[in-house]
Structure formats: structure tokens, C-alpha cells
Motif scaffolding. Structure first.
Motif, PDB file in Angstrom:
ATOM      1  N   ASN A 234      -8.651   3.334 -23.814  1.00 25.81           N
ATOM      2  CA  ASN A 234      -9.425   4.385 -23.169  1.00 25.81           C
ATOM      3  C   ASN A 234      -9.524   4.110 -21.673  1.00 25.81           C
ATOM      4  O   ASN A 234      -9.870   3.014 -21.267  1.00 25.81           O
ATOM      5  CB  ASN A 234     -10.835   4.417 -23.773  1.00 25.81           C
ATOM      6  CG  ASN A 234     -11.269   5.800 -24.128  1.00 25.81           C
ATOM      7  OD1 ASN A 234     -10.539   6.755 -23.937  1.00 25.81           O
ATOM      8  ND2 ASN A 234     -12.470   5.910 -24.660  1.00 25.81           N
ATOM      9  N   SER A 235      -9.194   5.082 -20.843  1.00 22.96           N
ATOM     10  CA  SER A 235      -9.320   4.913 -19.402  1.00 22.96           C
ATOM     11  C   SER A 235      -9.544   6.266 -18.742  1.00 22.96           C
ATOM     12  O   SER A 235      -8.841   7.228 -19.046  1.00 22.96           O
ATOM     13  CB  SER A 235      -8.049   4.286 -18.820  1.00 22.96           C
ATOM     14  OG  SER A 235      -8.115   4.281 -17.410  1.00 22.96           O
ATOM     15  N   PRO A 236     -10.507   6.336 -17.814  1.00 20.43           N
ATOM     16  CA  PRO A 236     -10.694   7.588 -17.083  1.00 20.43           C
ATOM     17  C   PRO A 236      -9.544   7.845 -16.101  1.00 20.43           C
ATOM     18  O   PRO A 236      -9.425   8.925 -15.563  1.00 20.43           O
ATOM     19  CB  PRO A 236     -12.015   7.376 -16.340  1.00 20.43           C
ATOM     20  CG  PRO A 236     -12.137   5.899 -16.208  1.00 20.43           C
ATOM     21  CD  PRO A 236     -11.471   5.325 -17.429  1.00 20.43           C
ATOM     22  N   PHE A 237      -8.680   6.845 -15.890  1.00 19.59           N
ATOM     23  CA  PHE A 237      -7.582   6.972 -14.934  1.00 19.59           C
ATOM     24  C   PHE A 237      -6.241   7.277 -15.609  1.00 19.59           C
ATOM     25  O   PHE A 237      -5.214   7.313 -14.939  1.00 19.59           O
ATOM     26  CB  PHE A 237      -7.473   5.687 -14.109  1.00 19.59           C
ATOM     27  CG  PHE A 237      -8.757   5.320 -13.443  1.00 19.59           C
ATOM     28  CD1 PHE A 237      -9.248   6.068 -12.385  1.00 19.59           C
ATOM     29  CD2 PHE A 237      -9.499   4.241 -13.892  1.00 19.59           C
ATOM     30  CE1 PHE A 237     -10.433   5.743 -11.773  1.00 19.59           C
ATOM     31  CE2 PHE A 237     -10.695   3.907 -13.287  1.00 19.59           C
ATOM     32  CZ  PHE A 237     -11.172   4.665 -12.219  1.00 19.59           C
ATOM     33  N   HIS A 238      -6.235   7.498 -16.925  1.00 16.37           N
ATOM     34  CA  HIS A 238      -4.999   7.800 -17.645  1.00 16.37           C
ATOM     35  C   HIS A 238      -4.300   9.005 -17.016  1.00 16.37           C
ATOM     36  O   HIS A 238      -4.916  10.035 -16.766  1.00 16.37           O
ATOM     37  CB  HIS A 238      -5.301   8.071 -19.122  1.00 16.37           C
ATOM     38  CG  HIS A 238      -4.095   8.358 -19.955  1.00 16.37           C
ATOM     39  ND1 HIS A 238      -3.107   7.433 -20.170  1.00 16.37           N
ATOM     40  CD2 HIS A 238      -3.701   9.475 -20.603  1.00 16.37           C
ATOM     41  CE1 HIS A 238      -2.156   7.965 -20.928  1.00 16.37           C
ATOM     42  NE2 HIS A 238      -2.503   9.213 -21.204  1.00 16.37           N
ATOM     43  N   LYS A 239      -3.026   8.833 -16.695  1.00 14.25           N
ATOM     44  CA  LYS A 239      -2.154   9.845 -16.078  1.00 14.25           C
ATOM     45  C   LYS A 239      -2.444  10.099 -14.602  1.00 14.25           C
ATOM     46  O   LYS A 239      -1.866  11.007 -14.003  1.00 14.25           O
ATOM     47  CB  LYS A 239      -2.158  11.155 -16.860  1.00 14.25           C
ATOM     48  CG  LYS A 239      -1.595  11.013 -18.260  1.00 14.25           C
ATOM     49  CD  LYS A 239      -1.441  12.350 -18.940  1.00 14.25           C
ATOM     50  CE  LYS A 239      -0.829  12.165 -20.323  1.00 14.25           C
ATOM     51  NZ  LYS A 239      -0.643  13.430 -21.019  1.00 14.25           N
TER      52      LYS A 239
ATOM     53  N   LEU B  24       0.808  -1.220   0.000  1.00 14.05           N
ATOM     54  CA  LEU B  24       0.000   0.000   0.000  1.00 14.05           C
ATOM     55  C   LEU B  24       0.842   1.271   0.000  1.00 14.05           C
ATOM     56  O   LEU B  24       0.311   2.363  -0.176  1.00 14.05           O
ATOM     57  CB  LEU B  24      -0.952   0.001   1.197  1.00 14.05           C
ATOM     58  CG  LEU B  24      -1.988  -1.117   1.200  1.00 14.05           C
ATOM     59  CD1 LEU B  24      -2.798  -1.080   2.488  1.00 14.05           C
ATOM     60  CD2 LEU B  24      -2.890  -1.016  -0.015  1.00 14.05           C
ATOM     61  N   ASN B  25       2.162   1.145   0.183  1.00 15.10           N
ATOM     62  CA  ASN B  25       3.038   2.313   0.191  1.00 15.10           C
ATOM     63  C   ASN B  25       3.519   2.701  -1.199  1.00 15.10           C
ATOM     64  O   ASN B  25       3.960   3.821  -1.405  1.00 15.10           O
ATOM     65  CB  ASN B  25       4.247   2.064   1.093  1.00 15.10           C
ATOM     66  CG  ASN B  25       3.835   1.908   2.540  1.00 15.10           C
ATOM     67  OD1 ASN B  25       3.003   2.647   3.040  1.00 15.10           O
ATOM     68  ND2 ASN B  25       4.397   0.917   3.203  1.00 15.10           N
ATOM     69  N   ASN B  26       3.473   1.781  -2.149  1.00 18.11           N
ATOM     70  CA  ASN B  26       3.924   2.080  -3.515  1.00 18.11           C
ATOM     71  C   ASN B  26       2.897   2.925  -4.254  1.00 18.11           C
ATOM     72  O   ASN B  26       1.696   2.783  -4.048  1.00 18.11           O
ATOM     73  CB  ASN B  26       4.157   0.795  -4.306  1.00 18.11           C
ATOM     74  CG  ASN B  26       5.456   0.121  -3.944  1.00 18.11           C
ATOM     75  OD1 ASN B  26       6.278   0.672  -3.236  1.00 18.11           O
ATOM     76  ND2 ASN B  26       5.639  -1.084  -4.429  1.00 18.11           N
ATOM     77  N   LYS B  27       3.403   3.789  -5.129  1.00 16.33           N
ATOM     78  CA  LYS B  27       2.547   4.590  -6.001  1.00 16.33           C
ATOM     79  C   LYS B  27       2.942   4.310  -7.442  1.00 16.33           C
ATOM     80  O   LYS B  27       4.091   3.945  -7.714  1.00 16.33           O
ATOM     81  CB  LYS B  27       2.724   6.072  -5.718  1.00 16.33           C
ATOM     82  CG  LYS B  27       2.234   6.489  -4.348  1.00 16.33           C
ATOM     83  CD  LYS B  27       2.426   7.969  -4.137  1.00 16.33           C
ATOM     84  CE  LYS B  27       1.970   8.351  -2.737  1.00 16.33           C
ATOM     85  NZ  LYS B  27       2.160   9.768  -2.471  1.00 16.33           N
ATOM     86  N   TYR B  28       2.000   4.449  -8.344  1.00 12.57           N
ATOM     87  CA  TYR B  28       2.317   4.306  -9.766  1.00 12.57           C
ATOM     88  C   TYR B  28       1.405   5.200 -10.583  1.00 12.57           C
ATOM     89  O   TYR B  28       0.316   5.564 -10.145  1.00 12.57           O
ATOM     90  CB  TYR B  28       2.209   2.850 -10.222  1.00 12.57           C
ATOM     91  CG  TYR B  28       0.806   2.314 -10.265  1.00 12.57           C
ATOM     92  CD1 TYR B  28       0.108   2.277 -11.461  1.00 12.57           C
ATOM     93  CD2 TYR B  28       0.180   1.846  -9.123  1.00 12.57           C
ATOM     94  CE1 TYR B  28      -1.185   1.788 -11.509  1.00 12.57           C
ATOM     95  CE2 TYR B  28      -1.108   1.358  -9.166  1.00 12.57           C
ATOM     96  CZ  TYR B  28      -1.781   1.327 -10.363  1.00 12.57           C
ATOM     97  OH  TYR B  28      -3.057   0.850 -10.401  1.00 12.57           O
ATOM     98  N   LYS B  29       1.876   5.561 -11.754  1.00 10.82           N
ATOM     99  CA  LYS B  29       1.118   6.415 -12.653  1.00 10.82           C
ATOM    100  C   LYS B  29       0.498   5.549 -13.751  1.00 10.82           C
ATOM    101  O   LYS B  29       1.196   4.770 -14.396  1.00 10.82           O
ATOM    102  CB  LYS B  29       2.010   7.487 -13.267  1.00 10.82           C
ATOM    103  CG  LYS B  29       1.243   8.561 -13.974  1.00 10.82           C
ATOM    104  CD  LYS B  29       2.134   9.752 -14.273  1.00 10.82           C
ATOM    105  CE  LYS B  29       1.282  10.916 -14.710  1.00 10.82           C
ATOM    106  NZ  LYS B  29       2.036  12.143 -14.809  1.00 10.82           N
ATOM    107  N   VAL B  30      -0.785   5.688 -13.959  1.00 13.94           N
ATOM    108  CA  VAL B  30      -1.493   4.925 -14.979  1.00 13.94           C
ATOM    109  C   VAL B  30      -1.171   5.497 -16.351  1.00 13.94           C
ATOM    110  O   VAL B  30      -1.297   6.699 -16.577  1.00 13.94           O
ATOM    111  CB  VAL B  30      -3.026   4.964 -14.750  1.00 13.94           C
ATOM    112  CG1 VAL B  30      -3.758   4.237 -15.859  1.00 13.94           C
ATOM    113  CG2 VAL B  30      -3.374   4.379 -13.390  1.00 13.94           C
ATOM    114  N   ASP B  31      -0.728   4.631 -17.238  1.00 14.98           N
ATOM    115  CA  ASP B  31      -0.480   5.012 -18.631  1.00 14.98           C
ATOM    116  C   ASP B  31      -1.265   4.035 -19.495  1.00 14.98           C
ATOM    117  O   ASP B  31      -0.828   2.909 -19.733  1.00 14.98           O
ATOM    118  CB  ASP B  31       1.005   4.958 -18.959  1.00 14.98           C
ATOM    119  CG  ASP B  31       1.313   5.443 -20.369  1.00 14.98           C
ATOM    120  OD1 ASP B  31       0.370   5.669 -21.156  1.00 14.98           O
ATOM    121  OD2 ASP B  31       2.499   5.586 -20.689  1.00 14.98           O
TER     122      ASP B  31
END
Length: 66
Positions: free
Chosen positions: A38-43, A21-28
């Protein structure tokens, strides 16, 4: 239905996920395996990454890069 699911007992499938739960990532969405990009979570930057999954007794490590 009689499936041995939803428990961590002997002779039952151990279908579980280990999540950090501590890791973060950027949705591409351009890197999605799916043909649909298509994704509403892009970026978006999201918290929590899957590190390992156990499916029917087999361990999959998602932290290793191909």
C-alpha cells in the motif's frame, strides 16, 4: 552520545548519499521489497534517484541492475 557522525573528517564514518536530481522514476508499489504494498505514491512520477551511498567507508552503487 559520542558517535563520529555528521562530519566528513578523517576517522569519521562517511555516511553520505549521491543523488541525481535530474532522474525521474515511477513508483510501482507492487515492486516493493516490503510485504506492505500500500502506498499513496503508487503510479506517481518522482524526481531524484539515489546513485551511490557510502556507509562506513563502503561504496554501494544503486545504478547497477541485478
Amino acid at each position: 552520545m559520542g558517535f563520529p557522525k555528521g562530519t566528513l573528517k578523517e576517522n569519521s564514518d562517511a555516511d553520505i548519499a549521491v543523488i541525481n536530481l535530474n532522474n525521474k522514476y515511477k513508483v510501482d508499489s507492487l515492486n516493493f521489497i516490503s510485504k506492505g504494498k500500500n502506498s499513496p505514491f503508487h503510479k506517481w512520477t518522482l524526481k531524484g534517484t539515489i546513485e551511490k551511498t557510502l556507509v562506513k567507508g563502503k561504496v554501494y552503487d544503486w545504478t547497477k541492475q541485478d
